[in-house]
Design a protein around this motif. Structure first.
Motif, PDB file in Angstrom:
ATOM      1  N   VAL A   7      45.155  46.224  50.769  1.00 50.20           N
ATOM      2  CA  VAL A   7      44.025  45.445  51.282  1.00 50.20           C
ATOM      3  C   VAL A   7      42.957  45.333  50.210  1.00 50.20           C
ATOM      4  O   VAL A   7      42.355  44.272  49.988  1.00 50.20           O
ATOM      5  N   GLY A   8      42.707  46.424  49.475  1.00 50.59           N
ATOM      6  CA  GLY A   8      41.714  46.411  48.398  1.00 50.59           C
ATOM      7  C   GLY A   8      42.111  45.464  47.286  1.00 50.59           C
ATOM      8  O   GLY A   8      41.277  44.716  46.747  1.00 50.59           O
ATOM      9  N   LEU A   9      43.413  45.469  46.911  1.00 49.46           N
ATOM     10  CA  LEU A   9      43.879  44.560  45.864  1.00 49.46           C
ATOM     11  C   LEU A   9      43.780  43.100  46.308  1.00 49.46           C
ATOM     12  O   LEU A   9      43.352  42.239  45.548  1.00 49.46           O
ATOM     13  N   GLY A  12      40.122  42.119  46.401  1.00 52.42           N
ATOM     14  CA  GLY A  12      39.611  41.961  45.038  1.00 52.42           C
ATOM     15  C   GLY A  12      40.114  40.673  44.407  1.00 52.42           C
ATOM     16  O   GLY A  12      39.359  39.938  43.757  1.00 52.42           O
ATOM     17  N   LEU A  13      41.427  40.421  44.572  1.00 50.75           N
ATOM     18  CA  LEU A  13      42.006  39.209  44.016  1.00 50.75           C
ATOM     19  C   LEU A  13      41.404  37.967  44.686  1.00 50.75           C
ATOM     20  O   LEU A  13      41.057  36.991  44.020  1.00 50.75           O
ATOM     21  N   GLY A  14      41.253  38.017  46.007  1.00 49.53           N
ATOM     22  CA  GLY A  14      40.639  36.894  46.739  1.00 49.53           C
ATOM     23  C   GLY A  14      39.200  36.683  46.293  1.00 49.53           C
ATOM     24  O   GLY A  14      38.757  35.543  46.072  1.00 49.53           O
ATOM     25  N   GLY A  15      38.451  37.763  46.120  1.00 50.80           N
ATOM     26  CA  GLY A  15      37.070  37.657  45.657  1.00 50.80           C
ATOM     27  C   GLY A  15      36.990  37.083  44.253  1.00 50.80           C
ATOM     28  O   GLY A  15      36.101  36.285  43.942  1.00 50.80           O
ATOM     29  N   ILE A  18      37.720  33.336  44.501  1.00 50.48           N
ATOM     30  CA  ILE A  18      36.558  32.635  45.074  1.00 50.48           C
ATOM     31  C   ILE A  18      35.408  32.638  44.074  1.00 50.48           C
ATOM     32  O   ILE A  18      34.738  31.630  43.865  1.00 50.48           O
ATOM     33  N   GLY A  19      35.178  33.753  43.414  1.00 51.79           N
ATOM     34  CA  GLY A  19      34.124  33.841  42.417  1.00 51.79           C
ATOM     35  C   GLY A  19      34.362  32.890  41.252  1.00 51.79           C
ATOM     36  O   GLY A  19      33.446  32.209  40.782  1.00 51.79           O
ATOM     37  N   ALA A  20      35.610  32.844  40.763  1.00 53.12           N
ATOM     38  CA  ALA A  20      35.940  31.941  39.663  1.00 53.12           C
ATOM     39  C   ALA A  20      35.777  30.491  40.095  1.00 53.12           C
ATOM     40  O   ALA A  20      35.236  29.655  39.356  1.00 53.12           O
TER      41      ALA A  20
END
Length: 175
Positions: A7-9, A12-15, A18-20
């Motif tokens: 869930v953390g990975l 993090g990957l989703g964030g 979205i951030g990029a």
């Protein structure tokens, strides 16, 4: 792998994605705004520069008009100056951005200047006519450059316009 780690990975990957995406979108929007601002600045600079050039043409024309005399050589030189004015002022004003109303007013004034000889005025009267109309054109162009509202035609201009219209009506054969 444990669920918490997975869930953390994923988070993090989703964030990161979205951030990029947000960073790319923000960069694109900023570049677009900067390009629009730069275009507006270039337009304003072109407006001022070309308007200033047209103003200088009118001022030089007014000075030439003030120095003309009644002899034939001076009149011939004056005719050349007037032809030069009409050609150069047209070229200068047609490239002024957002200047349609100003251009129409100045062209109408220059058109009236051309009638100075046909109205049977004395040399001094025609000099006053030309000078007053040049002042009117300079005032219109100056207001445009200051980004003020364009002035209403001066009373003198309206009177001269009416005089030219009467002259033209009288020259036209009536059926």
């Amino acid at each position: 792998m444990q669920t918490e780690t997975l869930v953390g990975l994923i988070s993090g990957l989703g964030g990161a994605v979205i951030g990029a995406g947000g960073a790319l979108l923000g960069g694109w929007l900023q570049q677009r705004h900067q390009a629009k601002t730069a275009r507006a600045e270039r337009r304003d600079e072109r407006r001022y520069t070309t308007g200033q050039a047209a103003l200088e043409i009118l001022i030089r024309f007014r000075q030439s008009a003030a120095s003309r005399t009644e002899d034939r050589e001076s009149e011939d030189a004056w005719t050349d100056v007037f032809i030069d004015l009409t050609v150069t002022i047209d070229a200068a004003l047609y490239v002024v951005p957002d200047g349609d109303e100003m251009r129409d007013q100045v062209f109408e004034i220059v058109r009236l200047i051309a009638y100075y000889e046909q109205l049977g005025q004395t040399h001094q009267e025609s000099n006053l006519w030309i000078d007053a109309l040049c002042k009117e054109a300079i005032e219109v162009l100056s207001a445009f450059l200051r980004e003020d509202p364009l002035p209403s035609p001066f009373r003198f201009f309206l009177d001269q316009q009416e005089m030219v219209e009467v002259h033209l009506r009288n020259r036209t054969p009536q059926p």
